[in-house]
Design a protein around this motif. Structure first.
Motif, PDB file in Angstrom:
ATOM      1  N   ARG A 218      36.323 -20.601 -13.246  1.00 23.05           N
ATOM      2  CA  ARG A 218      36.416 -22.045 -12.958  1.00 23.05           C
ATOM      3  C   ARG A 218      37.918 -22.306 -12.422  1.00 23.05           C
ATOM      4  O   ARG A 218      38.303 -23.375 -11.988  1.00 23.05           O
ATOM      5  CB  ARG A 218      36.191 -22.666 -14.126  1.00 23.05           C
ATOM      6  CG  ARG A 218      34.817 -22.413 -14.670  1.00 23.05           C
ATOM      7  CD  ARG A 218      33.624 -22.685 -13.770  1.00 23.05           C
ATOM      8  NE  ARG A 218      33.834 -23.899 -13.073  1.00 23.05           N
ATOM      9  CZ  ARG A 218      33.409 -24.476 -11.937  1.00 23.05           C
ATOM     10  NH1 ARG A 218      32.540 -23.470 -11.260  1.00 23.05           N
ATOM     11  NH2 ARG A 218      33.286 -25.705 -11.651  1.00 23.05           N
ATOM     12  N   GLY A 219      39.000 -21.509 -12.923  1.00 24.08           N
ATOM     13  CA  GLY A 219      40.333 -21.820 -12.459  1.00 24.08           C
ATOM     14  C   GLY A 219      40.297 -21.565 -10.792  1.00 24.08           C
ATOM     15  O   GLY A 219      41.136 -22.495 -10.238  1.00 24.08           O
ATOM     16  N   LEU A 220      39.579 -20.625 -10.324  1.00 21.66           N
ATOM     17  CA  LEU A 220      39.584 -20.448  -8.849  1.00 21.66           C
ATOM     18  C   LEU A 220      39.083 -21.658  -8.206  1.00 21.66           C
ATOM     19  O   LEU A 220      39.471 -22.232  -7.098  1.00 21.66           O
ATOM     20  CB  LEU A 220      38.901 -19.248  -8.471  1.00 21.66           C
ATOM     21  CG  LEU A 220      38.762 -19.244  -7.175  1.00 21.66           C
ATOM     22  CD1 LEU A 220      40.273 -18.934  -6.142  1.00 21.66           C
ATOM     23  CD2 LEU A 220      37.876 -17.882  -6.855  1.00 21.66           C
ATOM     24  N   ALA A 221      37.973 -22.434  -8.900  1.00 17.04           N
ATOM     25  CA  ALA A 221      37.230 -23.515  -8.369  1.00 17.04           C
ATOM     26  C   ALA A 221      38.420 -24.677  -8.457  1.00 17.04           C
ATOM     27  O   ALA A 221      38.443 -25.305  -7.279  1.00 17.04           O
ATOM     28  CB  ALA A 221      36.217 -23.927  -9.265  1.00 17.04           C
ATOM     29  N   GLU A 222      39.119 -24.799  -9.439  1.00 13.29           N
ATOM     30  CA  GLU A 222      40.331 -25.716  -9.490  1.00 13.29           C
ATOM     31  C   GLU A 222      41.206 -25.743  -8.448  1.00 13.29           C
ATOM     32  O   GLU A 222      41.741 -26.611  -7.508  1.00 13.29           O
ATOM     33  CB  GLU A 222      40.858 -26.091 -10.897  1.00 13.29           C
ATOM     34  CG  GLU A 222      39.754 -26.363 -11.991  1.00 13.29           C
ATOM     35  CD  GLU A 222      40.572 -26.652 -13.238  1.00 13.29           C
ATOM     36  OE1 GLU A 222      41.797 -26.816 -13.287  1.00 13.29           O
ATOM     37  OE2 GLU A 222      40.015 -27.028 -14.182  1.00 13.29           O
ATOM     38  N   ILE A 223      41.662 -24.379  -8.112  1.00 12.68           N
ATOM     39  CA  ILE A 223      42.565 -24.131  -7.203  1.00 12.68           C
ATOM     40  C   ILE A 223      42.187 -24.448  -5.589  1.00 12.68           C
ATOM     41  O   ILE A 223      42.986 -25.263  -5.019  1.00 12.68           O
ATOM     42  CB  ILE A 223      43.061 -22.575  -7.332  1.00 12.68           C
ATOM     43  CG1 ILE A 223      43.674 -22.572  -8.287  1.00 12.68           C
ATOM     44  CG2 ILE A 223      44.025 -22.357  -5.983  1.00 12.68           C
ATOM     45  CD1 ILE A 223      44.119 -20.984  -8.814  1.00 12.68           C
ATOM     46  N   THR A 224      41.035 -23.991  -5.620  1.00 10.29           N
ATOM     47  CA  THR A 224      40.374 -24.333  -4.172  1.00 10.29           C
ATOM     48  C   THR A 224      40.304 -25.814  -4.051  1.00 10.29           C
ATOM     49  O   THR A 224      40.442 -26.351  -2.866  1.00 10.29           O
ATOM     50  CB  THR A 224      38.884 -23.761  -4.129  1.00 10.29           C
ATOM     51  OG1 THR A 224      38.951 -22.395  -4.439  1.00 10.29           O
ATOM     52  CG2 THR A 224      38.500 -23.973  -2.729  1.00 10.29           C
ATOM     53  N   ARG A 225      39.721 -26.643  -5.093  1.00 10.98           N
ATOM     54  CA  ARG A 225      39.599 -28.005  -4.667  1.00 10.98           C
ATOM     55  C   ARG A 225      41.033 -28.778  -4.551  1.00 10.98           C
ATOM     56  O   ARG A 225      41.048 -29.606  -3.578  1.00 10.98           O
ATOM     57  CB  ARG A 225      39.184 -28.602  -6.037  1.00 10.98           C
ATOM     58  CG  ARG A 225      37.603 -28.536  -6.205  1.00 10.98           C
ATOM     59  CD  ARG A 225      36.816 -29.595  -7.282  1.00 10.98           C
ATOM     60  NE  ARG A 225      37.307 -29.126  -8.511  1.00 10.98           N
ATOM     61  CZ  ARG A 225      36.894 -28.410  -9.469  1.00 10.98           C
ATOM     62  NH1 ARG A 225      35.599 -27.972  -9.136  1.00 10.98           N
ATOM     63  NH2 ARG A 225      37.157 -28.391 -10.658  1.00 10.98           N
ATOM     64  N   LEU A 226      41.982 -28.312  -5.275  1.00 12.51           N
ATOM     65  CA  LEU A 226      43.138 -28.853  -4.860  1.00 12.51           C
ATOM     66  C   LEU A 226      43.894 -28.692  -3.516  1.00 12.51           C
ATOM     67  O   LEU A 226      44.116 -29.334  -2.930  1.00 12.51           O
ATOM     68  CB  LEU A 226      44.242 -28.441  -5.847  1.00 12.51           C
ATOM     69  CG  LEU A 226      45.743 -29.124  -6.000  1.00 12.51           C
ATOM     70  CD1 LEU A 226      45.573 -30.588  -6.016  1.00 12.51           C
ATOM     71  CD2 LEU A 226      46.577 -28.554  -6.868  1.00 12.51           C
ATOM     72  N   ALA A 227      43.640 -27.336  -3.229  1.00 11.50           N
ATOM     73  CA  ALA A 227      44.200 -26.922  -1.970  1.00 11.50           C
ATOM     74  C   ALA A 227      43.310 -27.603  -0.692  1.00 11.50           C
ATOM     75  O   ALA A 227      44.074 -28.230   0.185  1.00 11.50           O
ATOM     76  CB  ALA A 227      44.035 -25.507  -1.658  1.00 11.50           C
ATOM     77  N   VAL A 228      41.934 -27.742  -1.026  1.00 12.04           N
ATOM     78  CA  VAL A 228      41.487 -28.480   0.234  1.00 12.04           C
ATOM     79  C   VAL A 228      41.584 -29.930   0.192  1.00 12.04           C
ATOM     80  O   VAL A 228      42.016 -30.426   1.406  1.00 12.04           O
ATOM     81  CB  VAL A 228      39.723 -28.274  -0.145  1.00 12.04           C
ATOM     82  CG1 VAL A 228      39.004 -29.095   0.849  1.00 12.04           C
ATOM     83  CG2 VAL A 228      39.341 -26.872   0.294  1.00 12.04           C
ATOM     84  N   ALA A 229      42.129 -30.502  -0.976  1.00 13.98           N
ATOM     85  CA  ALA A 229      42.455 -31.927  -0.979  1.00 13.98           C
ATOM     86  C   ALA A 229      43.766 -31.893  -0.236  1.00 13.98           C
ATOM     87  O   ALA A 229      44.059 -33.143   0.418  1.00 13.98           O
ATOM     88  CB  ALA A 229      42.484 -32.496  -2.380  1.00 13.98           C
ATOM     89  N   LYS A 230      44.689 -30.973  -0.072  1.00 13.05           N
ATOM     90  CA  LYS A 230      45.798 -30.956   0.419  1.00 13.05           C
ATOM     91  C   LYS A 230      45.741 -30.377   2.024  1.00 13.05           C
ATOM     92  O   LYS A 230      46.726 -30.380   2.756  1.00 13.05           O
ATOM     93  CB  LYS A 230      46.795 -30.099  -0.284  1.00 13.05           C
ATOM     94  CG  LYS A 230      47.404 -30.623  -1.487  1.00 13.05           C
ATOM     95  CD  LYS A 230      48.346 -31.934  -1.330  1.00 13.05           C
ATOM     96  CE  LYS A 230      49.792 -31.240  -0.948  1.00 13.05           C
ATOM     97  NZ  LYS A 230      50.703 -32.439  -0.605  1.00 13.05           N
ATOM     98  N   GLY A 231      44.453 -30.211   2.526  1.00 11.45           N
ATOM     99  CA  GLY A 231      44.374 -29.843   3.820  1.00 11.45           C
ATOM    100  C   GLY A 231      44.256 -28.376   4.063  1.00 11.45           C
ATOM    101  O   GLY A 231      44.390 -27.964   5.044  1.00 11.45           O
ATOM    102  N   ALA A 232      44.098 -27.511   3.100  1.00  8.03           N
ATOM    103  CA  ALA A 232      43.881 -26.074   3.123  1.00  8.03           C
ATOM    104  C   ALA A 232      42.499 -25.626   3.583  1.00  8.03           C
ATOM    105  O   ALA A 232      41.512 -26.546   3.390  1.00  8.03           O
ATOM    106  CB  ALA A 232      44.089 -25.189   2.015  1.00  8.03           C
ATOM    107  N   ASN A 233      42.259 -24.499   4.045  1.00  4.35           N
ATOM    108  CA  ASN A 233      41.047 -23.832   4.681  1.00  4.35           C
ATOM    109  C   ASN A 233      40.527 -23.267   3.243  1.00  4.35           C
ATOM    110  O   ASN A 233      41.292 -22.263   2.573  1.00  4.35           O
ATOM    111  CB  ASN A 233      41.302 -22.672   5.519  1.00  4.35           C
ATOM    112  CG  ASN A 233      40.068 -21.930   6.024  1.00  4.35           C
ATOM    113  OD1 ASN A 233      38.896 -22.125   5.193  1.00  4.35           O
ATOM    114  ND2 ASN A 233      40.029 -21.302   6.971  1.00  4.35           N
TER     115      ASN A 233
END
Length: 339
Positions: A218-233
């Motif tokens: 679930r931590g990876l899911a949080e990291i991914t959501r924040l990264a995508v919100a900042k424009g990441a792949n």
């Protein structure tokens, strides 16, 4: 004669200085502590931050920024993330031009909520921007300093520059992949420290391996959501700077952030935990920034929220665990609403 400059006296900075020496560079390591400079130069050791590792005689420590930077072909910035801006302000007119600048600091600045790339682009003259790169991935300082195998990622806007860094620092024992996703690589490297505190606390409470695996997932899911919100792949987080660094930091016995969480899970006060070592656990300060950035961007990050509450608002680990386990049930892949 090739020269590399490393800014930072901590374990990771010292390990990267050793890596540069392995690559044949004469290394100028800028340090703040007189005792570290003396020990590196006389005994070729850094007992304060990297005990038990014999350092190359190619490494020369100095407290003089200009001396450290003069003639360097590559500059590595390896200071704690919350101090990066102050260091850059001191050296921005001393930096050599046309050479790679490799930021190895992992965090999100308090107050501004900026990534290290945003800090550097805001403070450095534009002529340096094309040469900025960001190194992250699963790599413990003590292992890298001893030449044990590690794989990492270097991100940069310029393919030419990031490929140059790959060649300048890479070796058979330090394999470097390149990426154009500057944001994703940084978010992965910053937020994994916060999740590692949660996993360590889970272990300290005796909750078992199943719970730890769930927190990592679930931590990876949080990291991914924040990264995508900042424009990441989002695919970046499936690589070394994402899941790779997350797994190592959450499970490795050498992880400072995991150890902080473990001690908290055993009931020790934060001040006592932090006072027991001179080394900085980046996740402690980053937790506050991650929570605030997530709220600003409208991203659901319940684990990070609870870590920040425990660290900075006096919340208990047991209460945090109960809050997470009692959240409303939903589909696993459903995009959550902001809490």
């Amino acid at each position: 004669m090739r020269k590399a400059c490393v800014f930072g006296s901590g374990g990771w900075g010292t390990a990267l200085a050793q890596l540069c020496a392995f690559k044949g560079y004469d290394v100028a390591q800028w340090v703040r502590e007189p005792e570290v400079a003396e020990s590196v130069n006389r005994a070729h050791e850094n007992p304060l931050f990297l005990p038990g590792v014999r350092l190359s005689e190619r490494i020369a420590a100095t407290m003089d920024e200009q001396e450290a930077l003069r003639g360097s072909e590559i500059v590595l910035l390896v200071v704690p993330s919350q101090f990066l801006r102050s260091v850059v302000l001191r050296i921005r007119y001393l930096l050599p031009t046309g050479v790679p600048i490799v930021c190895c600091s992992k965090g999100i600045e308090k107050g501004s909520l900026e990534l290290m790339s945003e800090v550097l682009q805001g403070e450095l003259p534009g002529k340096y921007h094309p040469y900025l790169t960001f190194l992250s991935g699963p790599s413990f300082a003590g292992e890298v300093a001893l030449g044990k195998p590690a794989n990492v990622t270097v991100a940069g806007q310029s393919r030419q520059v990031r490929t140059a860094v790959q060649s300048m620092l890479g070796s058979p024992s330090f394999r470097i992949y390149t990426s154009a996703d500057v944001v994703g690589v940084q978010v992965g490297g910053a937020v994994k420290n916060v999740i590692a505190i949660a996993v360590g606390a889970c272990d300290g409470m005796g909750f078992g391996l199943s719970a730890q695996a769930s927190l990592i997932t679930r931590g990876l899911a949080e990291i991914t959501r924040l990264a995508v919100a900042k424009g990441a792949n989002p695919l970046t987080l499936s690589g070394h700077a994402g899941i790779g660094d997350l797994v190592l930091t959450c499970t490795g016995s050498l992880s400072r952030n995991r150890r902080v969480g473990y001690a908290l899970g055993q009931g020790k006060p934060l001040a006592e935990v932090l006072g027991s070592t001179p080394m900085i656990a980046e996740g402690v300060e980053t937790a506050h920034s991650v929570r605030d950035l997530a709220r600003k961007l409208g991203v659901s990050m319940p684990i990070s929220e609870e870590v920040a509450r425990v660290l900075h608002e006096g919340g208990s680990v047991a209460e945090a665990a109960r809050t997470l386990m009692e959240r409303p049930l939903r589909e696993e892949l459903e995009e959550p609403e902001r809490d």
